[in-house]
Design a protein around this motif. Sequence first.
Motif, PDB file in Angstrom:
ATOM      1  N   HIS A 231       0.952  -1.060  -0.179  1.00  0.00           N
ATOM      2  CA  HIS A 231       0.003   0.096   0.035  1.00  0.00           C
ATOM      3  C   HIS A 231       0.249   1.584  -0.028  1.00  0.00           C
ATOM      4  O   HIS A 231       1.986   1.617   1.287  1.00  0.00           O
ATOM      5  CB  HIS A 231      -0.797   0.382   0.940  1.00  0.00           C
ATOM      6  CG  HIS A 231      -1.792   1.232   1.121  1.00  0.00           C
ATOM      7  ND1 HIS A 231      -2.429   1.896   0.493  1.00  0.00           N
ATOM      8  CD2 HIS A 231      -2.014   2.078   1.811  1.00  0.00           C
ATOM      9  CE1 HIS A 231      -3.242   2.653   0.820  1.00  0.00           C
ATOM     10  NE2 HIS A 231      -2.627   3.438   1.476  1.00  0.00           N
ATOM     11  N   TRP A 232       0.688   2.009  -0.935  1.00  0.00           N
ATOM     12  CA  TRP A 232       1.779   3.490  -0.996  1.00  0.00           C
ATOM     13  C   TRP A 232       0.169   4.406  -1.069  1.00  0.00           C
ATOM     14  O   TRP A 232       0.206   4.563  -1.952  1.00  0.00           O
ATOM     15  CB  TRP A 232       1.990   3.761  -1.669  1.00  0.00           C
ATOM     16  CG  TRP A 232       3.049   5.072  -2.742  1.00  0.00           C
ATOM     17  CD1 TRP A 232       3.393   6.297  -1.118  1.00  0.00           C
ATOM     18  CD2 TRP A 232       2.892   5.302  -3.700  1.00  0.00           C
ATOM     19  NE1 TRP A 232       3.050   6.485  -2.042  1.00  0.00           N
ATOM     20  CE2 TRP A 232       3.547   6.787  -3.003  1.00  0.00           C
ATOM     21  CE3 TRP A 232       2.501   5.641  -5.111  1.00  0.00           C
ATOM     22  CZ2 TRP A 232       3.948   7.710  -4.374  1.00  0.00           C
ATOM     23  CZ3 TRP A 232       2.749   6.339  -5.896  1.00  0.00           C
ATOM     24  CH2 TRP A 232       3.752   8.135  -5.592  1.00  0.00           C
ATOM     25  N   HIS A 233       0.259   5.144  -0.224  1.00  0.00           N
ATOM     26  CA  HIS A 233      -1.160   5.445   0.052  1.00  0.00           C
ATOM     27  C   HIS A 233      -0.929   8.074  -0.628  1.00  0.00           C
ATOM     28  O   HIS A 233       0.400   7.779   0.005  1.00  0.00           O
ATOM     29  CB  HIS A 233      -1.669   6.295   1.372  1.00  0.00           C
ATOM     30  CG  HIS A 233      -2.664   7.175   1.266  1.00  0.00           C
ATOM     31  ND1 HIS A 233      -3.849   7.820   0.629  1.00  0.00           N
ATOM     32  CD2 HIS A 233      -2.049   9.058   1.911  1.00  0.00           C
ATOM     33  CE1 HIS A 233      -4.309   8.245   0.740  1.00  0.00           C
ATOM     34  NE2 HIS A 233      -3.924   9.371   1.463  1.00  0.00           N
ATOM     35  N   ALA A 234      -1.046   7.575  -1.714  1.00  0.00           N
ATOM     36  CA  ALA A 234      -0.892   8.816  -2.886  1.00  0.00           C
ATOM     37  C   ALA A 234      -1.737   9.714  -3.748  1.00  0.00           C
ATOM     38  O   ALA A 234      -2.487   8.460  -4.059  1.00  0.00           O
ATOM     39  CB  ALA A 234       1.016   8.482  -4.026  1.00  0.00           C
ATOM     40  N   THR A 235      -1.653  10.389  -3.737  1.00  0.00           N
ATOM     41  CA  THR A 235      -2.599  11.543  -4.064  1.00  0.00           C
ATOM     42  C   THR A 235      -2.097  11.673  -5.949  1.00  0.00           C
ATOM     43  O   THR A 235      -1.378  11.305  -5.943  1.00  0.00           O
ATOM     44  CB  THR A 235      -2.704  13.001  -3.807  1.00  0.00           C
ATOM     45  OG1 THR A 235      -1.535  13.619  -3.841  1.00  0.00           O
ATOM     46  CG2 THR A 235      -3.246  13.301  -2.745  1.00  0.00           C
ATOM     47  N   ARG A 236      -3.092  12.060  -6.182  1.00  0.00           N
ATOM     48  CA  ARG A 236      -2.833  11.810  -7.656  1.00  0.00           C
ATOM     49  C   ARG A 236      -1.663  12.718  -8.193  1.00  0.00           C
ATOM     50  O   ARG A 236      -1.084  12.703  -9.430  1.00  0.00           O
ATOM     51  CB  ARG A 236      -4.184  12.073  -8.646  1.00  0.00           C
ATOM     52  CG  ARG A 236      -4.068  11.871  -9.829  1.00  0.00           C
ATOM     53  CD  ARG A 236      -5.503  11.724 -11.234  1.00  0.00           C
ATOM     54  NE  ARG A 236      -5.111  10.922 -12.599  1.00  0.00           N
ATOM     55  CZ  ARG A 236      -5.002   9.876 -12.567  1.00  0.00           C
ATOM     56  NH1 ARG A 236      -5.854   9.152 -11.791  1.00  0.00           N
ATOM     57  NH2 ARG A 236      -5.638   9.421 -13.942  1.00  0.00           N
TER      58      ARG A 236
END
Length: 416
Positions: A63-68
């Motif tokens: 899991h990598w929480h990243a915004t666009r």
Amino acid sequence: MHLSSTAPNPRVLHLTQPVDGGVARVVTDLVAAQLSDGLDVTVACPDSVLTARLRTLGARVRHWHATRSPGTSLIREVRHLARVIDEVRPDLVHAHSAKAGLAGRLAVRGRIPTVFQPHAWSFEAVGGGTAALALMWERWGARWASRTVCVSEAERATGMGARITGRWTVVPNGIDPQRFHPATAGLVRSGLAPLAGLHPAAPLVVCVGRLCRQKGQDVLLRAWDDIVRRVPDARLVLVGDGPDQDRLREGAPESVVFAGAVTDASPWYQVADLVVLPSRWEGMALAPLEAMACGRPVVVTDVDGARESLPPSFSTRCLVPPENPAALAGAVTELLIDPLLRESLGDQGRRHVLSTHDVRHTAEAVSDVYRDLLGPWTAATPSAEHGQRLDTGRGAEPNRTTQRVEPTEYRESIHS
């Protein structure tokens, strides 16, 4: 790190922020092929439908929480990726699209062989000062890419013209011709709920893509009034969702159907009389390739990547200027009123995709890039933890119209 010919298959870490649309499909197809070849594959991406699909294939997912888009969270996202890289210990990192390319290269900074695949340049998607900042980063970040893989010659030319330096390889996008294939439109149409009540003979135009400015559905809607004046029974289906969905729905006529996001677009290509992609920019869109694989004619805009997806013979009838509703309406109308021409173009398009855009050859070309960076490795059966070996058709006799697409490499000096 370079592997000897007796070394185990390399550990590859794919990074992607887009978890839907064309980038996600490219990553999924590439991961499937690499697992079939026995590579040790991990993907770092936001939690989504994509993660479930990748796990089903047998890939490890982190899991990598990243915004666009880049923002204040970038530092946290880079630190998170750095921890993932320390834990996975990949032999090679493959970063897809602008955000993963930004965060991934900052996290690695050249310590591990890094492949960057833009899937369309970030500075083309924005304007003003943001475009200038994006271009400045791409020029700077190029020093941390061992190879930049472009999906079209036009994408490479745009990068070089923008004075982004490095080592380039062009690997055209590919699709799975076993998944995307012709079918009887009437039978497929009867199973698609959004078309319930539609007359079976109604001419059907389909546009598949994220509902956003890049894909140009607003231009197609501006052209639609002219089209239905000449072909009154025509219907338009927009397949996908995105940030422009509510705006596009406002004022759309009853002849336009919003089908929403789908996990499998192939039935929509199969029922279409014509597939349209009115993009403002592209790397190399998958939708025209998928449509042609289904034996359907396409109309696309004359932008980088889109024009390269077509056979040369399509340029006079199927290629229109971007942001030109009148030209788009003319091309769509001409094809809707000529079924024999549509059938001929559909046959030509499928032959073109089989010969130059088979996903198996795309995967082989990417593996050639990896071998150039890491050295050769010994082919091995995937480990048990990756599940059953995937069938990508390698053991079958190749289609006689299929030929391998060789990657094209370009070398430019990298400023340190």
